[in-house]
Write an enzyme that holds these catalytic residues in place. Structure first.
Site, mmCIF file in Angstrom:
data_model
loop_
_atom_site.group_PDB
_atom_site.id
_atom_site.type_symbol
_atom_site.label_atom_id
_atom_site.label_comp_id
_atom_site.label_asym_id
_atom_site.label_seq_id
_atom_site.Cartn_x
_atom_site.Cartn_y
_atom_site.Cartn_z
ATOM 1 N N HIS A 96 23.106 51.105 40.651
ATOM 2 C CA HIS A 96 22.911 51.658 39.380
ATOM 3 C C HIS A 96 22.786 49.868 38.928
ATOM 4 O O HIS A 96 23.669 49.298 38.536
ATOM 5 C CB HIS A 96 23.521 52.327 38.710
ATOM 6 C CG HIS A 96 22.740 52.282 36.761
ATOM 7 N ND1 HIS A 96 22.601 51.856 35.924
ATOM 8 C CD2 HIS A 96 21.858 53.099 36.427
ATOM 9 C CE1 HIS A 96 21.646 52.452 35.054
ATOM 10 N NE2 HIS A 96 21.308 54.204 35.351
ATOM 11 N N GLU A 168 14.002 52.134 38.453
ATOM 12 C CA GLU A 168 14.727 52.149 37.216
ATOM 13 C C GLU A 168 15.144 50.945 36.748
ATOM 14 O O GLU A 168 15.401 49.559 36.698
ATOM 15 C CB GLU A 168 16.031 52.159 37.115
ATOM 16 C CG GLU A 168 16.151 53.616 37.501
ATOM 17 C CD GLU A 168 17.605 54.262 36.164
ATOM 18 O OE1 GLU A 168 17.252 55.308 35.864
ATOM 19 O OE2 GLU A 168 18.966 53.831 37.610
#
Ligand code: PGA
Length: 251
Positions: A96, A168
């Site tokens: 992430h 992302e």
């Protein structure tokens, strides 16, 4: 190829035990009839097992927000794939952007985590994405290519079939500034083309690529309508049952 949509909520560093159980129960209810898509929650480590318990009779999948490559040992602050599984998890978010930016995890470490997850039977969700600086410097595709090639280094074709990628853009995370559907689709198509160079074409066609970055009830439908967007990884809007329920019920 028809890919099964995957809607994932990343709770990040939010929720006490009681809050997590309440939120999980609400999401269990509003996902009960959804049999044409997968719904996944990534709660903090401390509540994985409670959330899994609350959702034991639902079809909601549980993931950890990170995972170590070792099964056990002197790795203070880490969580092992076996621990995640024993708590009720079947997947792990890896790489992430908050792990990359705040905790300086690099592609090499992220690749080890991907292998660890696969080795112990967890579905890895490999996150990639460029910063605003990189986008403005015209480096988006080279950054994504490096993250994909290095993050998936040594991952076999068989294992790739079990792997999920999440695009992302860092500048869209938590900022309320979603990538436009065209920007997102362009990046997803690029990643799928790259996967077709690295693996067989049918694998590239079957891998689910999620979009993440300020997904909300108002933009989910148009994002999900894009050809190469197969799901969403949702942060802020996953912390309220009402908005996450609307997102997983996208049309
Ligand atoms: P956001 O976070 O939806 O709050 O932008 C997405 C993510 O970080 O996965």
């Amino acid at each position: 190829m028809k890919r099964r949509p995957l809607l994932a909520g990343n709770w990040k560093m939010h929720t006490t035990v009681i809050e997590a159980c309440h939120l999980a129960a609400e999401i269990g209810k509003c996902s009960a009839d959804l049999d044409d898509r997968d719904v996944l929650l990534a709660p903090p480590f401390t509540v994985i097992s409670e959330v899994a318990h609350v959702l034991r009779e639902s079809r909601v999948l549980i993931a950890s927000q990170n995972v170590c490559w070792e099964e056990q040992g002197a790795f203070t602050g880490e969580i092992s794939p076996t621990m995640v599984k024993s708590a009720g998890g079947t997947a792990a978010i890896i790489g992430h952007s908050e792990r990359r930016q705040i905790f300086h995890e690099d592609n090499g470490m992220i690749n080890k985590r991907v292998h660890g997850a696969l080795h112990f039977g967890l579905l890895p969700i490999l996150c990639i994405g460029e910063t605003l600086e990189e986008r403005e410097a015209g480096k988006t595709f080279s950054v994504l290519e490096e993250q994909v090639r290095e993050g998936l280094g040594g991952v076999s074709s068989d294992d790739m079939r079990k792997t999920v990628v999440a695009y992302e853009p860092v500048w869209a995370i938590g900022t309320g500034k979603t990538a436009s559907k065209e920007q997102a689709q362009e990046a997803h198509a690029f990643v799928r083309k790259l996967l077709a160079e690295m693996y067989e074409k049918d694998i590239a066609e079957s891998v689910r690529i999620l979009y993440g970055g300020s997904v909300n009830p108002d933009n989910v439908d148009e994002l999900m309508a894009q050809a190469d967007i197969d799901g969403a990884l949702v942060g802020g809007a996953a912390l309220k049952a009402e908005s996450f329920c609307r997102i997983i019920n996208f049309t």
